[in-house]
Design an enzyme around this catalytic site. Structure first.
Site, PDB file in Angstrom:
ATOM      1  N   TYR A  27       8.643   3.165   2.070  1.00 17.32           N
ATOM      2  CA  TYR A  27       7.975   2.170   1.225  1.00 17.32           C
ATOM      3  C   TYR A  27       6.732   1.526   1.817  1.00 17.32           C
ATOM      4  CZ  TYR A  27      11.561   2.610  -2.230  1.00 17.32           C
ATOM      5  OH  TYR A  27      12.375   3.131  -3.199  1.00 17.32           O
ATOM      6  N   GLY A  29       3.064   1.391   2.851  1.00 18.84           N
ATOM      7  CA  GLY A  29       1.920   2.179   2.411  1.00 18.84           C
ATOM      8  C   GLY A  29       1.960   2.326   0.901  1.00 18.84           C
ATOM      9  N   GLY A  31       2.950   3.428  -2.716  1.00 20.08           N
ATOM     10  CA  GLY A  31       4.105   3.928  -3.448  1.00 20.08           C
ATOM     11  C   GLY A  31       5.405   3.831  -2.679  1.00 20.08           C
ATOM     12  N   HIS A  47       8.001  -6.156  -0.771  1.00 18.86           N
ATOM     13  CA  HIS A  47       6.577  -6.414  -1.016  1.00 18.86           C
ATOM     14  C   HIS A  47       6.104  -5.628  -2.244  1.00 18.86           C
ATOM     15  CE1 HIS A  47       2.174  -5.969  -0.035  1.00 18.86           C
ATOM     16  NE2 HIS A  47       2.335  -7.281   0.071  1.00 18.86           N
ATOM     17  N   ASP A  89       2.081 -11.315   0.275  1.00 18.90           N
ATOM     18  CA  ASP A  89       1.631 -10.812   1.578  1.00 18.90           C
ATOM     19  C   ASP A  89       2.186 -11.652   2.726  1.00 18.90           C
ATOM     20  OD1 ASP A  89       0.242  -8.930   0.121  1.00 18.90           O
ATOM     21  OD2 ASP A  89      -1.754  -9.673   0.655  1.00 18.90           O
TER      22      ASP A  89
END
Length: 122
Positions: A27, A29, A31, A47, A89
């Site tokens: 997960y 990066g 997609g 995230h 974030d």
């Protein structure tokens, strides 16, 4: 904004997003699919879910106000989208810090082909 997220990650973990997180697990990066491989990968899954709730926002490129002071990330006042993206974030960067002790270098450039099975729901 991706560069801001990178700065948050570096602030919390002392590691650059590239190469340490950009291709980690299933997960981290772009997609994702299958089950998160470990706690670090789960941070990225959560995230992704957080960004998924912000479909009307430009999550990758919207610039938001924030500060890095006294060991804390603080999101500033901005548009609704900017504030929400910043919170996604911030929470993810803090999660990655909490997961440092179980970070596995073997998942650093994990091939997508090994991420099988149904994805978990957010």
């Amino acid at each position: 904004h991706l560069l801001q997220f990178n700065k948050m990650i570096k602030f919390e973990t002392r590691k650059n997003a590239i190469p340490f997180y950009a291709f980690y697990g299933c997960y981290c990066g772009w997609g994702g699919r299958g089950r998160p491989k470990d706690a670090t990968d789960r941070c990225c899954f959560v995230h992704d879910c957080c960004y998924g709730k912000l479909a009307k926002c430009n999550t990758k490129w919207d610039i938001y106000p924030y500060s890095l002071k006294s060991g804390y990330i603080t999101c500033g006042k901005g548009t609704w989208c900017e504030e929400q993206i910043c919170e996604c974030d911030r929470v993810a960067a803090e999660c990655l810090r909490r997961s440092l002790s179980t970070y596995k270098y073997g998942y650093m450039f994990y091939p997508d082909s090994r991420c099988r099975g149904p994805s978990e729901t957010c």
